[in-house]
Design a protein around this motif. Structure first.
Motif, PDB file in Angstrom:
ATOM      1  N   LEU A   1      -3.267   0.192  -3.685  1.00  0.00           N
ATOM      2  CA  LEU A   1      -2.424  -0.930  -3.684  1.00  0.00           C
ATOM      3  C   LEU A   1      -1.370  -0.819  -5.006  1.00  0.00           C
ATOM      4  N   VAL A   2      -0.158  -0.649  -4.624  1.00  0.00           N
ATOM      5  CA  VAL A   2       0.727  -0.716  -5.912  1.00  0.00           C
ATOM      6  C   VAL A   2       1.833  -1.836  -5.843  1.00  0.00           C
TER       7      VAL A   2
ATOM      8  N   THR B   1      12.659  11.604  -4.727  1.00  0.00           N
ATOM      9  CA  THR B   1      11.607  11.585  -3.528  1.00  0.00           C
ATOM     10  C   THR B   1      11.665  10.170  -2.954  1.00  0.00           C
ATOM     11  N   PRO B   2      11.838  10.381  -1.687  1.00  0.00           N
ATOM     12  CA  PRO B   2      11.756   9.049  -1.185  1.00  0.00           C
ATOM     13  C   PRO B   2      10.155   8.748  -0.927  1.00  0.00           C
ATOM     14  N   VAL B   3       9.692   7.462  -1.309  1.00  0.00           N
ATOM     15  CA  VAL B   3       8.555   6.944  -1.237  1.00  0.00           C
ATOM     16  C   VAL B   3       8.440   5.854  -0.198  1.00  0.00           C
ATOM     17  N   ARG B   4       7.242   5.746   0.594  1.00  0.00           N
ATOM     18  CA  ARG B   4       7.213   4.835   1.632  1.00  0.00           C
ATOM     19  C   ARG B   4       5.794   3.883   1.237  1.00  0.00           C
TER      20      ARG B   4
ATOM     21  N   ARG C   1       0.968  -1.105  -0.123  1.00  0.00           N
ATOM     22  CA  ARG C   1       0.013   0.043   0.105  1.00  0.00           C
ATOM     23  C   ARG C   1       0.838   1.018  -0.100  1.00  0.00           C
ATOM     24  N   PHE C   2       0.459   2.304  -0.784  1.00  0.00           N
ATOM     25  CA  PHE C   2       1.377   3.657  -0.893  1.00  0.00           C
ATOM     26  C   PHE C   2       0.913   4.119   0.450  1.00  0.00           C
ATOM     27  N   VAL C   3       2.228   4.530   1.193  1.00  0.00           N
ATOM     28  CA  VAL C   3       1.893   5.515   2.291  1.00  0.00           C
ATOM     29  C   VAL C   3       1.897   6.745   1.968  1.00  0.00           C
ATOM     30  N   GLY C   4       3.026   7.241   1.473  1.00  0.00           N
ATOM     31  CA  GLY C   4       3.253   8.557   0.802  1.00  0.00           C
ATOM     32  C   GLY C   4       4.573   9.013   0.443  1.00  0.00           C
TER      33      GLY C   4
ATOM     34  N   ASN D   1       0.045   1.205 -10.282  1.00  0.00           N
ATOM     35  CA  ASN D   1      -1.313   1.414  -9.318  1.00  0.00           C
ATOM     36  C   ASN D   1      -2.126   0.194  -9.729  1.00  0.00           C
ATOM     37  N   LEU D   2      -2.249  -0.671  -8.725  1.00  0.00           N
ATOM     38  CA  LEU D   2      -3.093  -1.820  -8.909  1.00  0.00           C
ATOM     39  C   LEU D   2      -4.576  -1.434  -8.853  1.00  0.00           C
ATOM     40  N   THR D   3      -4.902  -0.230  -7.975  1.00  0.00           N
ATOM     41  CA  THR D   3      -6.284   0.242  -7.683  1.00  0.00           C
ATOM     42  C   THR D   3      -6.736   0.655  -8.907  1.00  0.00           C
ATOM     43  N   THR D   4      -5.798   1.396  -9.908  1.00  0.00           N
ATOM     44  CA  THR D   4      -6.257   2.069 -11.053  1.00  0.00           C
ATOM     45  C   THR D   4      -6.035   1.390 -12.090  1.00  0.00           C
TER      46      THR D   4
END
Length: 173
Positions: free
Chosen positions: A109-110, A79-82, A22-25, A131-134
């Motif tokens: 969900l990614v 950009t750090p991605v969590r 899951r993408f946190v931010g 992006n598995l959600t879209t």
């Protein structure tokens, strides 16, 4: 042990090339510079200089960049991605370049394809995210060494190399 240690989230380094979670931010972005190798910069600089010298004889004024400017290289956004997996573990990945901010939303969900970086102390680099959600595939765009050198400088270098080759061939006859 103080209160900040009790609530600090443990960030893991992932070794697999594919991470699903899951993408946190996004974290705070910063810039990093790509160095252009001395041999490449000097080759482009001097061959472009030949064409610029011929152009100056014909009273054309091409834009001249210094060798130091060429060696500096392009800057790109880091950009750090969590992400958080199904077990609740948080992973940090570095994204080089930019993605549309509306492409990822907190909780999406990614699935991320990563690659290790040359410096082993840095987190893995994000190469592509789906992006598995879209069901939207996304690839960050970063400047390259070739875009930094620019088409005008590369055309001048090609012309200078051609002129140098013609003069060298004439001298060797």
């Amino acid at each position: 042990m103080d209160d900040t240690d009790l609530h600090r989230e443990r960030i893991l380094r992932h070794v697999s090339p594919i991470i699903t979670g899951r993408f946190v931010g996004f974290q705070a972005s910063y810039t990093r510079e790509v160095r252009v190798g001395r041999a490449l910069a000097m080759a482009v600089f001097f061959t472009a200089g030949i064409a610029q010298m011929i152009g100056s004889l014909l009273r054309m004024r091409p834009a001249r960049r210094t060798l130091k400017e060429l060696r500096k290289g392009p800057e790109f956004l880091v950009t750090p991605v969590r992400l958080r997996d199904d077990l609740g573990q948080t992973y940090e990945i570095e994204m080089h370049g930019q993605l549309p901010q509306s492409a990822l939303h907190r909780g999406d969900l990614v699935q991320v394809r990563t690659q290790p970086q040359a410096d082993p102390t840095l987190p893995v680099k994000l190469m592509q995210v789906v992006n598995l959600t879209t069901m939207q595939p996304l690839t960050p765009r970063i400047p390259t060494r070739w875009s930094h050198l620019g088409p005008a400088m590369l055309l001048q270098a090609a012309a200078g190399l051609t002129i140098f080759g013609v003069v060298l061939a004439a001298l060797l006859r």
